[in-house]
Write a protein that holds these residues in place. Sequence first.
Motif, short mmCIF file in Angstrom:
data_model
loop_
_atom_site.label_atom_id
_atom_site.label_comp_id
_atom_site.label_asym_id
_atom_site.label_seq_id
_atom_site.Cartn_x
_atom_site.Cartn_y
_atom_site.Cartn_z
N ALA A 70 4.19 11.24 2.20
CA ALA A 70 5.26 12.23 2.29
C ALA A 70 4.71 13.60 2.66
CB ALA A 70 6.02 12.28 0.97
N ALA A 71 3.55 13.95 2.08
CA ALA A 71 2.94 15.25 2.37
C ALA A 71 2.35 15.28 3.78
CB ALA A 71 1.86 15.55 1.34
N ALA A 72 1.71 14.18 4.21
CA ALA A 72 1.06 14.15 5.52
C ALA A 72 2.06 14.24 6.66
CB ALA A 72 0.23 12.86 5.65
N LEU B 190 -5.31 6.71 11.95
CA LEU B 190 -5.57 7.88 12.78
C LEU B 190 -4.31 8.62 13.21
CD1 LEU B 190 -8.30 6.30 15.12
CD2 LEU B 190 -8.64 7.60 13.00
N ALA B 191 -3.15 8.17 12.71
CA ALA B 191 -1.86 8.70 13.18
C ALA B 191 -1.73 10.19 12.92
CB ALA B 191 -0.72 7.95 12.49
N PRO B 192 -1.45 10.99 13.99
CA PRO B 192 -1.24 12.43 13.80
C PRO B 192 0.21 12.77 13.47
CG PRO B 192 -1.23 11.90 16.13
CD PRO B 192 -1.50 10.60 15.41
N SER B 193 1.11 11.79 13.62
CA SER B 193 2.53 12.06 13.39
C SER B 193 3.20 10.82 12.81
CB SER B 193 3.22 12.43 14.71
OG SER B 193 3.21 11.32 15.60
N ARG C 56 -6.59 7.73 4.86
CA ARG C 56 -6.92 7.31 6.22
C ARG C 56 -8.20 6.47 6.26
NH1 ARG C 56 -3.76 10.09 9.97
NH2 ARG C 56 -2.66 11.91 9.13
N GLY C 57 -9.20 6.87 5.46
CA GLY C 57 -10.44 6.11 5.41
C GLY C 57 -10.24 4.69 4.90
N ALA D 222 0.80 -1.23 0.00
CA ALA D 222 0.00 0.00 0.00
C ALA D 222 0.83 1.28 0.00
CB ALA D 222 -0.96 0.00 1.19
N PRO D 223 1.97 1.35 0.72
CA PRO D 223 2.73 2.61 0.71
C PRO D 223 3.14 3.08 -0.68
CG PRO D 223 3.47 1.23 2.52
CD PRO D 223 2.53 0.40 1.70
N ALA D 224 3.34 2.15 -1.62
CA ALA D 224 3.73 2.55 -2.98
C ALA D 224 2.62 3.36 -3.65
CB ALA D 224 4.05 1.32 -3.82
N GLY D 225 1.37 2.98 -3.40
CA GLY D 225 0.24 3.66 -4.04
C GLY D 225 -0.07 5.02 -3.43
N ILE D 226 0.37 5.25 -2.19
CA ILE D 226 0.07 6.53 -1.52
C ILE D 226 1.35 7.19 -1.03
CG2 ILE D 226 -2.29 5.94 -0.84
CD1 ILE D 226 -1.19 5.17 1.93
#
Length: 416
Positions: free
Chosen positions: A35-37, A92-95, A162-163, A26-30
Amino acid sequence: MAYSRRTTALVVVIAAYVLSFFHRFAPAGIATELAAAFHTSAASLGTLAATYFYVYTLMQLPTGILADTVGPRRIIVAGGFVAAAGSLLFALAPSLEVALAGRTLTGLGVSVTFIAMLKLFALWYDERRFASLVGLGMFVGNLGSVLAGTPLTALAQLTGWRGVFVATALASLAIAVLCWRLIEPEQPGTLKRFDRTVILGGLATILRNRATWPAVLANFGIAGSFFAFAGLWATPYLMSVHGLTKLQASHHLSLYFLAFAVGCLAIGSLSDRLARRKAVLIPAAAVYLACWGVCLFAGPLPERLTFPLFALMGLATSSFSLTWACAKEVNPSALSGMSTALTNMGGFLGGALLQPLAGALIDHAWNGTVVDGVRIYAPEHFTAAIACLAGAAALGFLGACLVRETRARNQWQNPA
């Protein structure tokens, strides 16, 4: 267990494997969204993605031991609940730190799924069907990796990334409950007693067996480079080196995964039909290595060439699916969980090492360009990383050449 119940149980177990593949890639697709979040560098992004592989690697031998002792039913149910918690925490990770914790829990939860599935194959079916069943499991399981390509990119644009991970948490919970209800407890005598001396002795037998290690090396090189590339760096590589849009890159990634899934199904069936392992494994590993040569030396390519390249690469990547049979068939049958787990550990160790290493090499070549808080990498920044992954593929080919031919039969003979 009745045949229909057994089949239904396997369908649910393979559904759990679908989710594990989705989380893996999944990280490859997002990648750009992550990186922006979290405002992260390539090296930190590589670490975030590779955290899954770290814990997955560490859990392989314990999972093999547990599969041979307490049984696959308990470990796959427990893993489902842990994976659900990790997926929710990641969503839900804020960081970045909390995201790392969530990714770690997810890796811990899904790390038991594949070995539990292999143990069920070994307990329920004839050994001559093992490679075919592994191929079938991986074919269906790879739907998760296909979903991590274009579908994930499209869904993330609609609901946010996130959803998506909230939904996967709910799916993990449902699968865990179904596994508990459908997989009957193991019958007395089908599993080894949990005795430390017995376990350590069995593990020592596998580790001392020189015939085990070529399969581990092949898995390390082929699966490790595959996990590192397709799990994170394929999309940035395609966008930078070949000038594709994010959507076009996601199409390539989905094609790669689909070809890999088809290859797993075909290569396992072919190997079982021929009753040969090396005759199938070596040519496929050679093609995989050649594909990396094209990525390294060819430079920018048009889509009419990158699409067939990624399709061929996906088919050839499936060669590592034979390594579990190669390891299982040179070790005691009762220790199939441990022998396949050790082999699986090779690939995930490769992914754990190569994913952040590739990111570090990309960062080292980076010229400092940033747009909207995201680092921009030029084509030449990927050269060292691709060379590193190609080197791993070469190690995988070497391992394939060194495996022992078993003719699809268990060849274990106690040296004593």
